[in-house]
Design an enzyme around this catalytic site. Structure first.
Site, PDB file in Angstrom:
ATOM      1  N   HIS A 189      -1.025  -2.192  -6.726  1.00  0.00           N
ATOM      2  CA  HIS A 189      -1.733  -2.544  -6.070  1.00  0.00           C
ATOM      3  C   HIS A 189      -3.214  -2.138  -6.300  1.00  0.00           C
ATOM      4  O   HIS A 189      -3.154  -1.397  -7.172  1.00  0.00           O
ATOM      5  CB  HIS A 189      -1.128  -1.316  -5.712  1.00  0.00           C
ATOM      6  CG  HIS A 189      -1.760  -0.680  -3.962  1.00  0.00           C
ATOM      7  ND1 HIS A 189      -2.923   0.681  -4.309  1.00  0.00           N
ATOM      8  CD2 HIS A 189      -2.301  -1.574  -3.467  1.00  0.00           C
ATOM      9  CE1 HIS A 189      -2.606   0.685  -2.991  1.00  0.00           C
ATOM     10  NE2 HIS A 189      -2.740  -0.488  -1.738  1.00  0.00           N
ATOM     11  N   GLU A 230      -3.077  -0.125  -8.637  1.00  0.00           N
ATOM     12  CA  GLU A 230      -2.829   1.605  -9.520  1.00  0.00           C
ATOM     13  C   GLU A 230      -1.005   0.651  -9.023  1.00  0.00           C
ATOM     14  O   GLU A 230      -0.679  -0.337  -9.222  1.00  0.00           O
ATOM     15  CB  GLU A 230      -2.191   1.756  -7.593  1.00  0.00           C
ATOM     16  CG  GLU A 230      -2.025   3.595  -7.705  1.00  0.00           C
ATOM     17  CD  GLU A 230      -1.873   4.028  -6.242  1.00  0.00           C
ATOM     18  OE1 GLU A 230      -1.711   4.993  -5.950  1.00  0.00           O
ATOM     19  OE2 GLU A 230      -1.931   3.132  -5.473  1.00  0.00           O
ATOM     20  N   ASN A 290      -3.423   6.147  -1.004  1.00  0.00           N
ATOM     21  CA  ASN A 290      -2.445   6.642   0.370  1.00  0.00           C
ATOM     22  C   ASN A 290      -2.258   7.064   0.671  1.00  0.00           C
ATOM     23  O   ASN A 290      -2.684   7.567   2.073  1.00  0.00           O
ATOM     24  CB  ASN A 290      -2.412   4.501   0.699  1.00  0.00           C
ATOM     25  CG  ASN A 290      -3.211   3.779   0.994  1.00  0.00           C
ATOM     26  OD1 ASN A 290      -4.698   3.771   0.775  1.00  0.00           O
ATOM     27  ND2 ASN A 290      -2.648   2.650   0.503  1.00  0.00           N
ATOM     28  N   SER A 307       0.838  -1.371   0.159  1.00  0.00           N
ATOM     29  CA  SER A 307       0.071   0.081  -0.076  1.00  0.00           C
ATOM     30  C   SER A 307       0.841   1.174   0.197  1.00  0.00           C
ATOM     31  O   SER A 307       0.244   2.250   0.394  1.00  0.00           O
ATOM     32  CB  SER A 307      -1.002  -0.190   1.535  1.00  0.00           C
ATOM     33  OG  SER A 307      -1.548  -1.185   0.861  1.00  0.00           O
TER      34      SER A 307
HETATM   35  N1  LIG Z   1      -6.342  -4.071   3.755  1.00  0.00           N
HETATM   36  C1  LIG Z   1      -6.773  -3.634   3.038  1.00  0.00           C
HETATM   37  O1  LIG Z   1      -7.655  -2.692   2.749  1.00  0.00           O
HETATM   38  C2  LIG Z   1      -5.455  -3.490   1.429  1.00  0.00           C
HETATM   39  C3  LIG Z   1      -5.854  -2.841   0.158  1.00  0.00           C
HETATM   40  C4  LIG Z   1      -4.422  -2.741  -0.687  1.00  0.00           C
HETATM   41  C5  LIG Z   1      -3.379  -3.877  -0.509  1.00  0.00           C
HETATM   42  N2  LIG Z   1      -3.353  -3.663   0.642  1.00  0.00           N
HETATM   43  C6  LIG Z   1      -1.799  -4.070   1.169  1.00  0.00           C
HETATM   44  O2  LIG Z   1      -1.476  -5.871   0.938  1.00  0.00           O
HETATM   45  C7  LIG Z   1      -0.756  -6.561   1.778  1.00  0.00           C
HETATM   46  C8  LIG Z   1      -1.919  -7.490   2.515  1.00  0.00           C
HETATM   47  O3  LIG Z   1      -2.393  -6.553   3.500  1.00  0.00           O
HETATM   48  P1  LIG Z   1      -3.876  -7.943   3.795  1.00  0.00           P
HETATM   49  O4  LIG Z   1      -5.357  -6.687   4.341  1.00  0.00           O
HETATM   50  O5  LIG Z   1      -4.870  -8.499   2.952  1.00  0.00           O
HETATM   51  O6  LIG Z   1      -3.184  -8.220   5.460  1.00  0.00           O
HETATM   52  P2  LIG Z   1      -3.873  -9.533   6.154  1.00  0.00           P
HETATM   53  O7  LIG Z   1      -3.409  -9.582   7.685  1.00  0.00           O
HETATM   54  O8  LIG Z   1      -5.204 -10.071   6.231  1.00  0.00           O
HETATM   55  O9  LIG Z   1      -2.589 -10.627   5.121  1.00  0.00           O
HETATM   56  C9  LIG Z   1      -1.541 -11.146   5.578  1.00  0.00           C
HETATM   57  C10 LIG Z   1      -1.216 -12.471   5.352  1.00  0.00           C
HETATM   58  O10 LIG Z   1       0.331 -12.010   4.969  1.00  0.00           O
HETATM   59  C11 LIG Z   1       0.727 -14.062   5.970  1.00  0.00           C
HETATM   60  N3  LIG Z   1       1.790 -13.465   5.813  1.00  0.00           N
HETATM   61  C12 LIG Z   1       2.773 -12.675   6.671  1.00  0.00           C
HETATM   62  N4  LIG Z   1       4.390 -12.867   6.809  1.00  0.00           N
HETATM   63  C13 LIG Z   1       4.053 -13.788   5.484  1.00  0.00           C
HETATM   64  C14 LIG Z   1       5.082 -14.655   5.203  1.00  0.00           C
HETATM   65  N5  LIG Z   1       6.203 -14.140   5.599  1.00  0.00           N
HETATM   66  N6  LIG Z   1       4.968 -15.258   4.370  1.00  0.00           N
HETATM   67  C15 LIG Z   1       4.121 -16.071   3.457  1.00  0.00           C
HETATM   68  N7  LIG Z   1       2.824 -15.278   3.651  1.00  0.00           N
HETATM   69  C16 LIG Z   1       2.683 -13.643   5.614  1.00  0.00           C
HETATM   70  C17 LIG Z   1      -0.233 -13.417   7.282  1.00  0.00           C
HETATM   71  O11 LIG Z   1      -0.315 -15.222   7.967  1.00  0.00           O
HETATM   72  C18 LIG Z   1      -1.336 -13.627   6.562  1.00  0.00           C
HETATM   73  O12 LIG Z   1      -1.867 -13.961   6.159  1.00  0.00           O
HETATM   74  C19 LIG Z   1      -0.822  -4.982   2.589  1.00  0.00           C
HETATM   75  O13 LIG Z   1       0.703  -5.360   2.434  1.00  0.00           O
HETATM   76  C20 LIG Z   1      -1.000  -4.721   2.361  1.00  0.00           C
HETATM   77  O14 LIG Z   1      -0.186  -2.905   2.795  1.00  0.00           O
HETATM   78  C21 LIG Z   1      -4.393  -3.819   1.852  1.00  0.00           C
END
Ligand SMILES: NC(=O)c1ccc[n+]([C@@H]2O[C@H](COP(=O)([O-])OP(=O)(O)OC[C@H]3O[C@@H](n4cnc5c(N)ncnc54)[C@H](O)[C@@H]3O)[C@@H](O)[C@H]2O)c1
Length: 286
Positions: A141, A153, A191, A120
């Site tokens: 993204h 993005e 963001n 993000s």
């Molecule tokens: N939540 C949102 O609205 C959103 C929107 C766009 C982008 N993002 C980005 O997407 C990414 C994930 O966000 P999310 O909301 O899905 O988080 P989340 O917490 O729902 O999921 C993250 C997952 O990654 C896994 N994980 C962590 N470290 C790991 C590793 N080393 N190897 C394998 N798996 C691993 C965790 O077990 C977890 O299941 C982040 O970078 C976030 O900034 C989030």
């Protein structure tokens, strides 16, 4: 431009599971990995049930639905990513953890594979520096939830090649998305603008300007936003919002980006939003 037949997705949380679903429904072979095996089996269940629901609404044929479910392979071993054409990383929003993963992936995937991050806010150039293939590293993204939201993005790092950009753009379009391109600055476009607004909503709540309900209703009805900023923060995940604010604060060096103490306190208390059943609001169903 390289042809993409097989996609690896790392992280089976909110974003990774949605991205894996998009790829599977687009007819691509998908390998989904998460370090937590419970998350991985939950992701498989929720992706299958979302595909069933698309089929039952008549938006996808039964055959294509069954094919999409077959396309999805869940693995707790990253070595299974050897033959993928692109990896889309969607793990925790931490530069250190993502860099470590990019270094590992660089040693596993074939030389021609692209390494994309769904970060993000974190610098694509710095993630690329953890690999021996910076020209094949890019930001892709997706918005939350990926199967529904129209935008992707795309962020080029300092060394991202034109070929990597074209292949990634083509893949996003194959997923039915519109793209916008951002330079590699903290928070990119969406963001950079959205998170300070959410952080300000926390300040408004923290300093007693109004109740959470009135802050959200004010922004929904007064500015035509479909969700209020606090409701949206719960939807994104307060831990994700906090991490993005820290990246904006450190990267742009202006105190206006300092995370609101109330946001920090909620994260410290484990009130991470909808995914935990409690954030700014309480949720009966996770
Ligand atoms: N939540 C949102 O609205 C959103 C929107 C766009 C982008 N993002 C980005 O997407 C990414 C994930 O966000 P999310 O909301 O899905 O988080 P989340 O917490 O729902 O999921 C993250 C997952 O990654 C896994 N994980 C962590 N470290 C790991 C590793 N080393 N190897 C394998 N798996 C691993 C965790 O077990 C977890 O299941 C982040 O970078 C976030 O900034 C989030």
């Amino acid at each position: 431009m390289a042809e993409i037949r097989s996609v690896g997705v790392v992280g089976g949380g909110q974003m990774g599971s949605g991205i894996a679903q998009l790829a599977a429904v687009s007819g691509l072979e998908v390998w989904l990995h998460d370090s937590d095996s419970t998350v991985l089996s939950k992701a498989r269940e929720s992706i299958s049930s979302r595909i069933q629901s698309i089929v039952s609404k008549g938006l996808l044929s039964k055959e294509k639905g069954a094919e999409a479910v077959r396309n999805l392979k869940c693995s707790s071993n990253l070595e299974d990513f050897r033959s993928v054409d692109i990896v889309i990383e969607a793990i925790v929003e931490s530069e250190e953890v993502k860099k470590k993963l990019f270094g590992q992936l660089d040693n596993i995937v074939k030389g021609s594979a692209i390494l994309a991050s769904n970060t993000s806010s974190i610098s694509i150039t710095r993630l690329a520096s953890a690999t021996s293939r910076p020209s094949q590293v890019i930001g892709m993204h997706f918005m939350n939830p990926p199967p529904v939201m129209k935008l992707v993005e795309i962020i080029r790092g300092a060394d991202t090649s034109d070929d990597t950009f074209s292949t990634t753009k083509f893949l996003a379009e194959r997923f039915g998305k519109m793209i916008v391109c951002s330079q590699d600055f903290p928070g990119f476009i969406v963001n950079r603008i959205l998170m300070p607004m959410i952080n300000e909503a926390f300040h408004a709540l923290y300093t007693g300007v109004a109740t959470k309900e009135d802050i959200d209703a004010g922004m929904k009805l007064g500015t035509n936003h479909p969700m209020g900023p606090l409701e949206l923060a719960d939807h994104i995940g307060l831990d994700v919002c906090f991490s993005i604010m820290k990246v904006l604060h450190a990267g742009l060096g202006d105190s206006k980006y300092a995370p609101c103490p109330l946001l920090v306190q909620y994260v410290d208390a484990g009130r991470l939003g909808r995914k935990k059943g409690v954030g700014v609001y309480k949720y009966s169903k996770i």
